[in-house]
Write an enzyme that holds these catalytic residues in place. Structure first.
Site, short mmCIF file in Angstrom:
data_model
loop_
_atom_site.label_atom_id
_atom_site.label_comp_id
_atom_site.label_asym_id
_atom_site.label_seq_id
_atom_site.Cartn_x
_atom_site.Cartn_y
_atom_site.Cartn_z
N PRO A 2 28.53 -134.41 82.92
CA PRO A 2 28.58 -135.06 81.63
C PRO A 2 28.85 -134.19 80.44
O PRO A 2 27.93 -133.69 79.83
CB PRO A 2 27.16 -135.56 81.50
CG PRO A 2 26.37 -134.49 82.21
CD PRO A 2 27.28 -133.75 83.07
N GLU A 3 30.07 -134.05 80.03
CA GLU A 3 30.33 -133.61 78.68
C GLU A 3 30.83 -134.84 77.94
O GLU A 3 30.80 -135.93 78.51
CB GLU A 3 31.34 -132.45 78.67
CG GLU A 3 30.79 -131.21 79.38
CD GLU A 3 31.72 -130.01 79.38
OE1 GLU A 3 32.33 -129.75 78.33
OE2 GLU A 3 31.85 -129.36 80.42
N ARG A 155 27.77 -116.59 62.12
CA ARG A 155 27.32 -116.40 63.50
C ARG A 155 28.01 -115.24 64.18
O ARG A 155 29.23 -115.15 64.22
CB ARG A 155 27.54 -117.68 64.30
CG ARG A 155 26.81 -118.84 63.66
CD ARG A 155 26.74 -120.03 64.55
NE ARG A 155 26.17 -121.14 63.83
CZ ARG A 155 25.05 -121.76 64.19
NH1 ARG A 155 24.40 -121.38 65.26
NH2 ARG A 155 24.59 -122.77 63.47
#
Length: 277
Positions: A2-3, A155
């Site tokens: 499941p993506e 980030r």
DNA sequence: CACACAACCTGTCAGC
DNA sequence: TGCTGACAGGTTGTGT
């Protein structure tokens, strides 16, 4: 399975059968999923009608009459399957069976039990702790190049891991992170801040890959991906994922596999060169 | 705060 | 054949 594309595919399958159907009977074989299924679930939804099926990130939201929404997540190995009654042959790991008024049965199967099924109040469901911290939908307008640029700037972690962070953008998992980066020719270990300036390309690649995968009915690796029991076929379009040692479709170089944050990453070391800043 | 890593649980497959 | 270890599409809690 499941993506985002796989969950979207399941959502569309359920959407064609659930709305208007009444719950006749619910059987719970195992309560101990990622969150225990509440004891009162069966009573709570008995006789209720399904209104709509929605998707948020990798979650499914089955909205019911009476102000209840069933929140579901497939984890790594979960699946929702619709079958005609009588044609139903019990499978190992069928944890929940919901018998419907339209002659069908809705079955949740999940070998690893990382999945989830929780009845919540429809009112304010987006504020639930499981949903409230989620970032924008990758196929929506809020996931803009400007937004991604601002998010990446701060980030220092590797871009591949950062793209899988559901607080930054939802729906991108281990397969599609590798696939999207290959299409941008960015090395997956590049510090995110170094490619903030390429956010437009990254947004474009993510959208392209996810949309293509949805058109293919998602990817099927080990389990059925679709509510109908059919398999998706995007796995045949993978350019790098799961193709270690196979030739790159662009340049013929053997595809590499590395481990980042405990997950396999696939890329072409010729097409996706690691550069300093 | 940002990041890495282990843990959750079961199944499958390669190698010995 | 049977055992062992690595690995599998996700998320979350803990530790640095």
């Amino acid at each position: 399975m499941p993506e985002l594309p796989e969950v979207e595919t399941v959502k569309r399958g359920l959407e064609s059968v659930l709305p208007g159907a009444l719950v006749e009977k619910t059987t719970v074989h195992r309560h101990d999923l990622r969150h225990p299924i509440p004891e009162n679930l069966v009573r709570q939804i008995k006789g209720s009608k399904f209104l709509s099926v929605k998707r948020r990130a990798k979650y499914l939201l089955l909205e019911m009459e009476g102000g209840i929404t069933l929140l579901s997540h497939l984890g790594m190995s979960g699946s929702w399957v619709i079958r005609k009654k009588g044609e139903y042959k019990p499978q190992t790991h069928d944890h929940i069976i919901i018998s419907l008024s339209n002659g069908r049965e809705l079955v949740f199967n999940d070998p690893r039990r990382f999945g989830l099924l929780l009845p919540l109040e429809t009112q304010g469901v987006e504020q639930h702790p499981l949903l409230s911290h989620l970032g924008p939908e990758p196929l929506g307008l809020a996931f803009s190049p400007e937004y991604l640029k601002e998010s990446l700037k701060a980030r220092s972690g590797p871009i591949k891991t950062v793209l899988m962070n559901q607080e930054l953008v939802v729906g991108v998992g281990n397969i599609y992170a590798s696939e999207a980066l290959f299409r941008t020719k960015i090395h997956p270990a590049t510090p995110a801040k170094h490619v903030a300036g390429r956010s437009k390309e990254i947004v474009g690649a993510i959208r392209l890959v996810l949309n293509d995968a949805i058109k293919s009915g998602g990817s099927t690796l080990r389990n059925y991906a679709q509510a109908s029991g059919d398999t998706g076929y995007f796995q045949h379009h993978f350019m790098v994922y799961g193709r270690e040692e196979e030739p790159c479709i662009m340049c013929g170089t053997a595809i590499s596999r590395i481990v980042q944050a405990g997950r396999s990453t696939y890329f072409c070391k010729s097409c996706q060169k690691l550069r300093k800043k």
